[in-house]
Design an enzyme around this catalytic site. Structure first.
Site, PDB file in Angstrom:
ATOM      1  N   HIS A  19       0.819  -1.210   0.000  1.00  0.00           N
ATOM      2  CA  HIS A  19       0.000   0.000   0.000  1.00  0.00           C
ATOM      3  C   HIS A  19       0.859   1.269   0.000  1.00  0.00           C
ATOM      4  CE1 HIS A  19      -3.363  -2.788   1.605  1.00  0.00           C
ATOM      5  NE2 HIS A  19      -3.397  -2.706   0.283  1.00  0.00           N
ATOM      6  N   HIS A  42      -7.628  -7.911  -8.240  1.00  0.00           N
ATOM      7  CA  HIS A  42      -7.960  -8.771  -7.104  1.00  0.00           C
ATOM      8  C   HIS A  42      -8.216  -7.839  -5.914  1.00  0.00           C
ATOM      9  CE1 HIS A  42      -5.806 -11.422  -9.826  1.00  0.00           C
ATOM     10  NE2 HIS A  42      -6.257 -12.477  -9.163  1.00  0.00           N
ATOM     11  N   SER A 100      -6.652  -2.050  -0.805  1.00  0.00           N
ATOM     12  CA  SER A 100      -6.187  -1.267  -1.959  1.00  0.00           C
ATOM     13  C   SER A 100      -7.316  -0.479  -2.649  1.00  0.00           C
ATOM     14  CB  SER A 100      -5.455  -2.172  -2.960  1.00  0.00           C
ATOM     15  OG  SER A 100      -6.229  -3.305  -3.290  1.00  0.00           O
ATOM     16  N   GLU A 118     -13.565  -8.621  -8.039  1.00  0.00           N
ATOM     17  CA  GLU A 118     -13.386  -9.556  -6.923  1.00  0.00           C
ATOM     18  C   GLU A 118     -14.244 -10.785  -7.220  1.00  0.00           C
ATOM     19  OE1 GLU A 118     -11.466 -10.004  -4.175  1.00  0.00           O
ATOM     20  OE2 GLU A 118     -12.673 -11.807  -3.928  1.00  0.00           O
ATOM     21  N   ASP A 143     -13.371 -12.872 -12.884  1.00  0.00           N
ATOM     22  CA  ASP A 143     -11.941 -13.141 -12.939  1.00  0.00           C
ATOM     23  C   ASP A 143     -11.186 -11.857 -13.291  1.00  0.00           C
ATOM     24  OD1 ASP A 143      -9.433 -14.121 -13.257  1.00  0.00           O
ATOM     25  OD2 ASP A 143      -9.851 -15.150 -15.145  1.00  0.00           O
ATOM     26  N   GLY A 144     -10.379 -11.400 -12.357  1.00  0.00           N
ATOM     27  CA  GLY A 144      -9.659 -10.142 -12.538  1.00  0.00           C
ATOM     28  C   GLY A 144      -8.744 -10.129 -13.755  1.00  0.00           C
ATOM     29  N   ASP A 164      -2.976  -8.305  -7.520  1.00  0.00           N
ATOM     30  CA  ASP A 164      -2.676  -8.727  -6.155  1.00  0.00           C
ATOM     31  C   ASP A 164      -3.378 -10.036  -5.807  1.00  0.00           C
ATOM     32  OD1 ASP A 164      -1.921  -8.733  -3.486  1.00  0.00           O
ATOM     33  OD2 ASP A 164      -3.451  -7.287  -2.896  1.00  0.00           O
TER      34      ASP A 164
HETATM   35  N1  SAM Z   1      -5.832  -6.088  -3.188  1.00  0.00           N
HETATM   36  C1  SAM Z   1      -6.426  -6.276  -1.886  1.00  0.00           C
HETATM   37  C2  SAM Z   1      -5.842  -5.254  -0.934  1.00  0.00           C
HETATM   38  O1  SAM Z   1      -4.666  -4.886  -1.070  1.00  0.00           O
HETATM   39  O2  SAM Z   1      -6.578  -4.817  -0.058  1.00  0.00           O
HETATM   40  C3  SAM Z   1      -6.235  -7.662  -1.340  1.00  0.00           C
HETATM   41  C4  SAM Z   1      -6.526  -8.760  -2.293  1.00  0.00           C
HETATM   42  S1  SAM Z   1      -6.316 -10.398  -1.686  1.00  0.00           S
HETATM   43  C5  SAM Z   1      -4.598 -10.576  -1.547  1.00  0.00           C
HETATM   44  C6  SAM Z   1      -6.700 -11.348  -3.117  1.00  0.00           C
HETATM   45  C7  SAM Z   1      -8.185 -11.352  -3.471  1.00  0.00           C
HETATM   46  O3  SAM Z   1      -8.341 -11.906  -4.780  1.00  0.00           O
HETATM   47  C8  SAM Z   1      -9.049 -12.184  -2.562  1.00  0.00           C
HETATM   48  O4  SAM Z   1     -10.077 -11.380  -2.032  1.00  0.00           O
HETATM   49  C9  SAM Z   1      -9.626 -13.288  -3.471  1.00  0.00           C
HETATM   50  O5  SAM Z   1     -10.967 -13.621  -3.150  1.00  0.00           O
HETATM   51  C10 SAM Z   1      -9.569 -12.627  -4.816  1.00  0.00           C
HETATM   52  N2  SAM Z   1      -9.467 -13.508  -6.002  1.00  0.00           N
HETATM   53  C11 SAM Z   1      -8.913 -14.735  -6.108  1.00  0.00           C
HETATM   54  N3  SAM Z   1      -8.899 -15.135  -7.397  1.00  0.00           N
HETATM   55  C12 SAM Z   1      -9.426 -14.120  -8.120  1.00  0.00           C
HETATM   56  C13 SAM Z   1      -9.636 -13.891  -9.506  1.00  0.00           C
HETATM   57  N4  SAM Z   1      -9.291 -14.821 -10.422  1.00  0.00           N
HETATM   58  N5  SAM Z   1     -10.175 -12.728  -9.901  1.00  0.00           N
HETATM   59  C14 SAM Z   1     -10.505 -11.782  -8.992  1.00  0.00           C
HETATM   60  N6  SAM Z   1     -10.331 -11.927  -7.666  1.00  0.00           N
HETATM   61  C15 SAM Z   1      -9.793 -13.071  -7.230  1.00  0.00           C
END
Ligand code: SAM
Length: 280
Positions: A19, A42, A100, A118, A143-144, A164
């Site tokens: 961050h 993500h 984030s 998400e 899917d991100g 992320d």
């Molecule tokens: N970026 C966030 C932050 O800094 O506050 C934290 C993200 S966390 C490390 C990863 C997130 O990605 C989780 O909430 C998970 O549910 C989500 N996730 C997992 N696979 C994903 C995908 N293919 N596409 C989008 N989100 C996904």
């Protein structure tokens, strides 16, 4: 089935590094009046309660944001990030932590845009509720990595893409590289920031080798380790790989890393690193 929930890890040392880098990149983008797009592939839930059951269970934030929160000599590089943490905790006690997307929400200007994705069925509605009245933001459940095809290039041709994943799936190490290649094909001047954990050093090395093999240039690596590498379970370090970083980022991070390391790891183990994987 996704089992990772960021609420167990919010505010840990890896979040502090991620961050800090994210907020410095956003502040640099704001130096020009022209709007930009922030893409978070993500996103997580957006807001975390540090006194909640999940964060209390692991206590990871106690060795992360809680250590920075206590310091009185904050370097100026930390101010954009820490001002938001302070704003969320006005009573003076550390209770809430911005993910984030929330950092971006508070740092971006009225004419900038956010695109958040998400996948988790519990975190997605929390994220959506957090942004329900934000006219700048588009949120998708999905899917991100697909967003890198759908959202790039932005009309303004300026942007930060934060990738992320949790690396809960080992395939994420390859998926981020593929995602970067897809994004870069469409938007070669964008800034891409990829977070990685060091659990097994070999996995990170392989990802970096794959990134080097893409031929993309201007790739900066920033890493903070709290312990030496180990083949036991657990994260010993984390890092950010930044493609097309703002020109100031290398100097800003070189200046702030010793302070961050001293504050986050008073016992002095581990290391810091700010180094070009591929220079200009
Ligand atoms: N970026 C966030 C932050 O800094 O506050 C934290 C993200 S966390 C490390 C990863 C997130 O990605 C989780 O909430 C998970 O549910 C989500 N996730 C997992 N696979 C994903 C995908 N293919 N596409 C989008 N989100 C996904």
């Amino acid at each position: 089935m996704l089992s990772y929930r960021h609420s167990f890890h919010a505010g840990n040392h890896a979040d502090v590094l991620k961050h800090t880098v994210q907020s410095l990149i956003i502040e640099s983008l704001k130096e020009k009046e022209k709007p930009f797009l922030y893409v978070d592939t993500h996103s997580g839930a957006g807001r975390y309660q540090l006194t909640g059951e999940h964060a209390e269970k692991t206590g990871e934030y106690l060795q992360g944001i809680a250590r920075v929160w206590e310091q009185e000599d904050l370097p100026e590089e930390l101010l954009p990030y820490m001002n938001i943490v302070r704003r969320m905790n006005e009573g003076g006690k550390l209770r809430y932590y911005p993910g984030s997307p929330l950092l971006a929400k508070y740092l971006l200007r009225d004419h900038d845009q956010l695109s958040l994705t998400e996948l988790h069925p519990t975190d997605y509605p929390l994220l959506r509720a957090e942004f329900s009245r934000d006219h700048r933001t588009q949120i998708s459940k999905g899917d991100g990595y697909q967003q890198l095809k759908a959202k790039l290039p932005p009309p303004s041709r300026r942007g930060l893409i934060l990738m992320d994943p949790s690396y809960e799936l080992k395939s994420d190490y390859e998926a981020v590289v593929k995602g970067v290649v897809e994004g870069y094909k469409r938007f070669a001047t964008g800034t891409y920031a990829i977070w990685y954990p060091v659990v097994l050093r070999q996995q990170v090395k392989r990802m970096i080798n794959q990134l080097e093999a893409t031929g993309i240039r201007k790739i900066l690596q920033i890493e903070l380790a709290v312990r030496p590498d180990s083949d036991q379970r657990g994260m010993t370090a984390s890092g950010m790989i930044v493609i097309n970083p703002p020109w100031k980022l290398e100097a800003q991070m070189k200046k702030v890393m010793p302070w961050l390391h001293k504050s986050l790891v008073p016992e002095g183990t581990g290391h810091t690193l700010v180094e070009w994987i591929v220079p200009e």
